[in-house]
Design an enzyme around this catalytic site. Sequence first.
Site, mmCIF file in Angstrom:
data_model
loop_
_atom_site.group_PDB
_atom_site.id
_atom_site.type_symbol
_atom_site.label_atom_id
_atom_site.label_comp_id
_atom_site.label_asym_id
_atom_site.label_seq_id
_atom_site.Cartn_x
_atom_site.Cartn_y
_atom_site.Cartn_z
ATOM 1 N N LYS A 45 33.003 4.775 10.555
ATOM 2 C CA LYS A 45 32.063 5.190 9.493
ATOM 3 C C LYS A 45 32.695 6.244 8.582
ATOM 4 O O LYS A 45 33.310 7.201 9.057
ATOM 5 C CB LYS A 45 30.814 5.753 10.183
ATOM 6 C CG LYS A 45 29.731 6.222 9.232
ATOM 7 C CD LYS A 45 28.806 5.104 8.840
ATOM 8 C CE LYS A 45 27.789 5.539 7.791
ATOM 9 N NZ LYS A 45 28.143 5.171 6.422
ATOM 10 N N CYS A 131 34.233 7.072 -4.492
ATOM 11 C CA CYS A 131 33.188 8.090 -4.645
ATOM 12 C C CYS A 131 33.284 8.767 -6.010
ATOM 13 O O CYS A 131 34.365 8.895 -6.562
ATOM 14 C CB CYS A 131 33.331 9.171 -3.595
ATOM 15 S SG CYS A 131 33.722 8.536 -1.997
ATOM 16 N N GLY A 244 36.227 -8.285 1.873
ATOM 17 C CA GLY A 244 35.234 -8.668 0.878
ATOM 18 C C GLY A 244 34.661 -10.029 1.235
ATOM 19 O O GLY A 244 35.248 -11.052 0.911
#
Lengths: 302, 244
Positions: A45, A131, A244
């Site tokens: 994570k 980000c 993906g």
Amino acid sequence: MGKLSVDLCGIELDNPIIPASGTFGYGYEFAELYDINVLGTFSFKGTTKDPRFGNPTPRIAECYAGMINAVGLQNPGVEKVISEELPKMRKCFNKKVMANVSGFAVEDYAYTCEKLDKCEEVGWLEVNVSCPNVHGGGMSFGTSPEAAAEVTKAVKKVTTKPVIIKLSPNVTDIVSIAKACEEAGADGISLINTMLGMRIDLKTKKPVIANKMGGFSGPAIFPVAVRMVYQVSHAVSIPVVGMGGVSSAEDVIEMMLAGATAVEVGAANLIDPFACRDIIAKLPEVMAKYGIDNLKDIIGVA
Amino acid sequence: MKQSLFEIIENIPLTADVMKMRLKGDTSEITAPGTFVNVKLDGLFLRRPISVCDVEGDVLTIIYKVVGRGTEQMREMQNGTLDVLTGLGNGYDTSKSGASPLLLGGGVGVPPMYMLAKRLIAEGKKVSVILGFNKESEIFCEDDFKALGCDVTVTTVDGSYGVKGFVTDAMKNIDYTYFYTCGPEPMLKAIYKASATSGQFSFEERMGCGFGACMGCSCKTVTGYKRICKDGPVLEKEEILWEN
């Protein structure tokens, strides 16, 4: 049986399958279901310098052949990841793990990576540059070659382990960004992160997701991912980790033909918790069907 | 948690848009009332989380409201198999109920109350149930709770059946040692304010995986961040933080 092992930045993986960050927690939720040591590795994570709750809910929306998420990097912060999550992870996973890192300033990335670099169980640092940069007007680091290179350099300066930069597909020229990262010292590139998407609820006439927009993933984005992996892997000489929408052993082989050295599996884990285990089990059969003896031989042959 | 195939043995309407489906399969992971299953449907990416209404041997009963593409597809299924993840979530804890617990279900929050009532009665508790609906035509399961031996009160917002008003209007007149509830969030919030004792609440949220991996359904609580799917859906009154 065909050979499944690959070399990712100097570390051998038993097979190229890597559950993608954000879809596999710290592994122990899945370790209740099967022995996760069958994986090549996994990317845990996304970790930030400080703890984050993330975005308000709803964070999830259904799409045709995929989903949108706007979790917003919920994580307990790097100190707690190291003191609480990694010890729990080690109990169920005895291989090197990939540490996924996010930040909102160049210094944040360097801080978090430096800490994780010192953890013995960490094999690679996967740096997510999707980000927003709080010092750069909120523009994502991953949308400019200069900003992505700046993050790469700052991380490389304070780390010893292979640094893989995870790129966003939401850019005009992904090749120039990948090249800038390579020149700045990146040891590998992983792509693609999610595509920016949105759904609107016809009943409420408002966006489904509280954050309005989120990252679109799942089989629907697979062709875009294959294309970008192909473009980037042909433009750089460092290894590329493809991801993906990968959902099957056939997808893994296609991604490797496009140029991926290893393959991450994301959204598929969320609808089928056994997805990665089953893909690994199926690979030898699919390799045999297509006359592949060694996965290493097919990287980038397309 | 377990992934397995269940055979559809019944799928019948209870009201205009509420269906009851009975499925045969491996129910071994379904232990506590208030837990849920996650159903894979053809052509839809995400699974659909649905609360467990009852388990009887190898038969699982779910009651669902038809609200979108997934549940519309489920309504049409008369036979065949479903890929189901079972044993999800942290359910109701019956050990805290005291001698005479009160169960409050609103709309599709009613089904999980059934397995809970059954469990509490088996434990020798005196169970009162309040079932809240908008109007008479939306009522289901009243007789099922009566057959278990519960003291049942039905409320309707329009007063077309039972007590006129909300479940909280009926709650005032019942003595209870503890409560359990499931229903729409405004109802849960009203119960939180009106309740005289401690209790447990079951929450709903849009989920990604349903087993704690994606952090898609997190909420803030007094004791930190919790995932509705894994740490919930049942939360204790004392840990709830209302955000708005």
